[in-house]
Design an enzyme around this catalytic site. Structure first.
Site, PDB file in Angstrom:
ATOM      1  CG  ASN A  99      -0.323  -0.164   2.511  1.00  0.00           C
ATOM      2  OD1 ASN A  99       0.772  -0.712   2.628  1.00  0.00           O
ATOM      3  ND2 ASN A  99      -0.974   0.309   3.555  1.00  0.00           N
ATOM      4  N   GLY A 112       2.267  -5.525   7.355  1.00  0.00           N
ATOM      5  CA  GLY A 112       1.270  -6.190   6.523  1.00  0.00           C
ATOM      6  C   GLY A 112       0.066  -6.608   7.339  1.00  0.00           C
ATOM      7  CB  SER A 113      -2.606  -9.029   6.616  1.00  0.00           C
ATOM      8  OG  SER A 113      -1.956 -10.287   6.570  1.00  0.00           O
ATOM      9  CB  THR A 114      -3.704  -8.987  11.888  1.00  0.00           C
ATOM     10  OG1 THR A 114      -3.739  -7.567  12.096  1.00  0.00           O
ATOM     11  CG2 THR A 114      -3.660  -9.690  13.232  1.00  0.00           C
ATOM     12  CB  VAL A 130       0.844 -12.298   6.766  1.00  0.00           C
ATOM     13  CG1 VAL A 130       2.295 -12.592   6.408  1.00  0.00           C
ATOM     14  CG2 VAL A 130      -0.074 -12.764   5.642  1.00  0.00           C
ATOM     15  N   GLY A 131       1.210 -11.473   9.833  1.00  0.00           N
ATOM     16  CA  GLY A 131       2.094 -11.046  10.907  1.00  0.00           C
ATOM     17  C   GLY A 131       2.121 -12.018  12.070  1.00  0.00           C
ATOM     18  CD  GLU A 189       3.175   0.155  10.254  1.00  0.00           C
ATOM     19  OE1 GLU A 189       2.316   0.699   9.536  1.00  0.00           O
ATOM     20  OE2 GLU A 189       4.385   0.428  10.213  1.00  0.00           O
ATOM     21  CB  CYS A 224      -2.370  -0.037   8.506  1.00  0.00           C
ATOM     22  SG  CYS A 224      -0.968   1.097   8.732  1.00  0.00           S
TER      23      CYS A 224
END
Length: 486
Positions: free
Chosen positions: A154, A231-233, A235-236, A253, A287
């Protein structure tokens, strides 16, 4: 000048080369589907080459004069300024960013670089007293060594640089893996900028590939001591788990479901402008975007009338047109996910006050009224120009709605009573709250990070310096010490 023809390869050990994988990757314009570049992806052997090169180069970089390190970081800003127009065009073509978004992102990068250029001369230590007679305690701040950085699609230029630049400035080496849809803006363009600024070869490596090709190898590799992921929660959480098994430090993050609050004493015109900017900038693919706007019931109708009028004026379409405010989402998958969430909102009883059309990857604004906190559109992060308007009767109800989410990244409160806003902010389970402003804020010297499922750790300023360094205790016993036995 930077272009898609000379920035689509791997950058390993100071050499531009194709990856060793048999996987052919294509980089496409999300607005018109034009193929911008094609290249061979990196494989696990390439990942190893990159980390080995970084480890070797880091040892020399760590002991280089801090003034030399600072000069290189300062020159990075100059290189960006010299290539400003080319960078802006790449942001537009590769990620569908409007001109406004491109200028915003480039500005964020330059401000952050000016801050981290001070890091080499801030690697100070301490001399501490000892409880033992004749002992001197020295505490040094030292680089962690090698940092692995994984960045999103993004704001790839900024969010890659946000970890890459401070890690380098603190004396580390870096291997960067950008998102597969933004390999240039978030990866190879950054390598080219540092190359032109004179960064020693091998210190920064960029590998472009698909997770299906490398699995967890980027995180599991034994060389990196720290992993920084944005990135996304979902994947994180996985990356945090893998890093934890290998005892690596991790900085995450992740996603957000930010709320912008409009209290009964707010400047409604200001709140409307802040809400439109907070939701629709870069198509809502941030985000920190305001997914939920929570409005006191006494001014709800007035706010909604003005908000809908402002949203109706937003221009949608080709991001290369400087008049465009809302361009395309990054890919068809994001469009499909958004479409399903819109239908879910309607099925659950939300009222689509504005329901724009979907043309290709361009999703026109969707504004839902009559939203309740238990609806799916109020619970989940929406990475698109879709927003929920929620009515609340009191400050206490507002806090209950705000905190009824697994996320806690950003937020905003609009009120004429600053202390009232500050007291509400203290009750919000959110890492960052802005009073009489938007939810999208990032300053180079202020702690950035979330609570709950929105992340682990803080970056920017002294927090980035802490994130990418560790402390080493060296004691010196000046007097002959007597041990209890021997």
């Amino acid at each position: 000048m930077f272009n898609f023809q000379n920035l689509h390869s791997q950058y390993i050990d100071g050499i531009w080369r194709e990856g060793d994988s048999s996987l052919q990757m294509e980089n496409k314009n999300p607005f018109n589907g034009e193929t911008l570049a094609s290249y061979q992806a990196a494989n696990i052997k390439d990942i190893d080459r990159a980390y080995q090169a970084t480890k070797k180069a880091q040892k020399d970089w760590e002991v280089i004069s801090p003034t030399v390190q600072r000069e290189i970081l300062e020159k990075v800003v100059y290189v960006i300024e010299e290539n400003h127009e080319a960078i802006a065009q790449i942001i537009t073509k590769e990620i569908g960013g409007t001109r406004l978004k491109a200028e915003f992102e480039i500005g964020l990068v330059k401000n952050m670089l000016k801050e981290v250029a001070t890091f080499p001369l801030r690697m100070e230590g301490k001399i501490l007293p000892s409880v033992t007679e004749g002992k001197e305690n020295r505490v040094y701040r030292v680089p962690v060594g090698v940092v692995g950085v994984i960045s999103p699609f993004n704001f790839p230029f900024f969010l890659s640089m946000k970890s890459v630049a401070p890690a380098l400035a603190a004396g580390n080496g870096v291997v960067l893996k950008p998102h597969e849809h933004t390999v240039i803006t978030g990866g190879t363009m950054i390598a080219k900028i540092f190359e032109e600024a004179g960064l020693p070869k091998g210190l920064l490596n960029v590998v472009t590939t698909e997770i299906s090709e490398i699995g967890d190898a980027f995180v599991e590799h034994p060389i990196p001591k720290s992993i920084s992921f944005t990135g996304s929660t979902q994947v994180g959480r996985h990356i945090g788990s893998v890093a934890g098994r290998h005892l690596k430090e991790v900085h995450l993050e992740l996603g957000g479901n930010s709320a912008l609050i409009v209290l009964d004493d707010a400047d409604i015109d200001l709140a409307v402008s802040a809400a439109v900017f907070s939701r629709f900038t870069h198509q809502g693919q941030i985000c920190m975007s305001a997914n939920r706007i929570i409005i006191h019931e006494t001014i709800y109708d007035n706010f909604v009338e003005k908000f809908l009028a402002k949203v109706s004026e937003l221009t949608c379409g080709d991001p290369s047109d400087e008049k465009t405010i809302i361009g395309p989402l990054i890919n068809e998958k994001q469009v499909e996910t958004t479409s399903k969430l819109i239908e879910a909102g309607i099925n659950e009883g939300a009222n689509p006050l504005i329901k724009g059309e979907i043309r290709g990857n361009v999703v026109e604004p969707v504004v839902f009224g009559n939203v309740t906190k238990n609806m799916k559109i109020a619970k989940e992060e929406i990475f698109a120009p879709v927003v929920s308007l929620i009515k609340a009767a009191s400050d206490q109800e507002i806090i209950e709605i705000v905190n009824d989410t697994t996320y806690g990244l950003s937020g905003a409160v609009h009120t004429e009573n600053i202390e009232r806003g500050a007291q509400l902010a203290k009750q919000m389970e959110t890492g960052m709250i802005h009073i009489n402003d938007g939810t999208i804020n990032d300053e180079p010297n202020v702690a950035f990070g979330g609570m709950k499922n929105s992340g682990v750790g803080r970056l920017n300023g002294e927090w980035s310096l802490d994130a990418f360094t560790t402390t080493k205790w060296i004691s010196i016993q000046h007097n002959r010490k007597q041990f209890p036995y021997s």
